[in-house]
Design an enzyme around this catalytic site. Sequence first.
Site, mmCIF file in Angstrom:
data_model
loop_
_atom_site.group_PDB
_atom_site.id
_atom_site.type_symbol
_atom_site.label_atom_id
_atom_site.label_comp_id
_atom_site.label_asym_id
_atom_site.label_seq_id
_atom_site.Cartn_x
_atom_site.Cartn_y
_atom_site.Cartn_z
ATOM 1 N N ALA A 1 0.833 -1.206 0.000
ATOM 2 C CA ALA A 1 0.000 0.000 0.000
ATOM 3 C C ALA A 1 0.865 1.252 0.000
ATOM 4 O O ALA A 1 1.808 1.379 0.766
ATOM 5 C CB ALA A 1 -0.924 0.012 1.202
ATOM 6 N N CYS A 2 0.502 2.162 -0.883
ATOM 7 C CA CYS A 2 1.249 3.405 -1.047
ATOM 8 C C CYS A 2 1.335 4.189 0.245
ATOM 9 O O CYS A 2 2.368 4.752 0.582
ATOM 10 C CB CYS A 2 0.552 4.234 -2.118
ATOM 11 S SG CYS A 2 1.083 5.935 -2.240
ATOM 12 N N PHE A 3 0.216 4.221 0.985
ATOM 13 C CA PHE A 3 0.176 5.096 2.148
ATOM 14 C C PHE A 3 0.973 4.559 3.338
ATOM 15 O O PHE A 3 1.131 5.238 4.334
ATOM 16 C CB PHE A 3 -1.276 5.393 2.542
ATOM 17 C CG PHE A 3 -1.844 6.537 1.757
ATOM 18 C CD1 PHE A 3 -1.718 7.838 2.218
ATOM 19 C CD2 PHE A 3 -2.452 6.320 0.544
ATOM 20 C CE1 PHE A 3 -2.211 8.903 1.495
ATOM 21 C CE2 PHE A 3 -2.944 7.373 -0.197
ATOM 22 C CZ PHE A 3 -2.824 8.674 0.279
ATOM 23 N N LYS B 1 0.972 10.216 6.907
ATOM 24 C CA LYS B 1 0.799 10.589 5.504
ATOM 25 C C LYS B 1 -0.642 11.011 5.204
ATOM 26 O O LYS B 1 -1.592 10.327 5.573
ATOM 27 C CB LYS B 1 1.184 9.381 4.637
ATOM 28 C CG LYS B 1 1.375 9.681 3.179
ATOM 29 C CD LYS B 1 2.210 8.559 2.555
ATOM 30 C CE LYS B 1 2.055 8.521 1.048
ATOM 31 N NZ LYS B 1 2.883 7.459 0.451
#
Lengths: 261, 126
Positions: free
Chosen positions: A140-142, A156
């Site tokens: 996951a990017c976050f 974030k």
Amino acid sequence: MTATWRLLDSGSGGAAWNMAVDEAVLQEYAAGEAAPTLRFYQWDPPALSLGRFQDPPGEASLDALRREGFAWVRRPTGGRAVLHWRDLTYAVVVGEDFLRGSVVETYRRLSAALVAGLRLLGVRAELAGEKAGEAGVDPACFAVPSSYELLVNGKKLVGSAQVRRKGAILQHGSLLLDFDPLLLARVTAPPEAVTAQAALYAARVTSLREVLGAVPPYGELVRAMTGGFAGTLGVTFHPGTLTAAEEDRAAGLAGRCTEAG
Amino acid sequence: MYPAHLRYSEEHTWLEVDGDTGRVGITHHAQEALGDIVFVELPQVGDEVTQNEAFGSVESVKSVNDLYAPASGKVIEVNEELVDHPETINKDPYGDGWIVRIQLSDPAEVAGLLDAAAYRKMIAEE
């Protein structure tokens, strides 16, 4: 002379259409047929977007997406999975001649615009350091802040990604209006890891609701973020619509897009 | 930084000509501008590439960047090491970080590429 950009307020769209429009604007811009553009949009139904080179979602993720009634789509940009659930997505299409420098330098400039927009909403965001993140394997990017991404109290708030083609840059990113760590974990992690992942996301990710106590109305969000870009980049925005050529391109691309729902 | 025996394209790739074949990679300037490369999308052996058109892409810092061929021809070898170690491009852009070898279809194209001095001048003016 102040540069003039087009402002596209697209409202809500499906996953395949949302990605197709960003791609179409990039292609038309690279062909010299479009103005520099700032676009805002949301996702209906909510969707998981994956980076260009990420593996497709596994069975467990697909099941979870189906149960929630969410779609998934591949982005033309890099990076990892983003759940567009209650977010505001921005997209910038502009030439490398306007936004000069290295990849990281362009993130820094556009992040400064996002910081300025958030400040108009009463949010004090800071930028992650240049050497932040990127290593690691979280899907996951976050989960991991990259260089010059936006943090509030170390968590974030916005995740962004880029693609560059023939001198044209598309950068888009997701500003979280609200956040549900368990929901993100369910659609990105295998069942046995969901609880642990949710705890990790809760510690690392924030949202406007968490920061402000409430989510500002859509129109106010778009106005503030546009103001941030205008002031920081020194550009004037004219509200516009897609050109006929962009509409055609997007319709063709949306038909080919990977989408499940 | 810019070896004299290579030829350079305006799209920041280099070509090392060896007879009628050439090895291709990206320049020191390009790898520096990209930052840490985490993925390389390679063409397949047998693919035809066209000068100044995309033949693959690299991802760094969540940015996907096309790679443009410095010359036209057929891909005869790809650097499979990059699949597991894309960061090799950052470490050694002119050596172990080479990307493909192509069978050149039009040697005249090579004459139109930049030498090291001209490439250095171009990036200084960017």
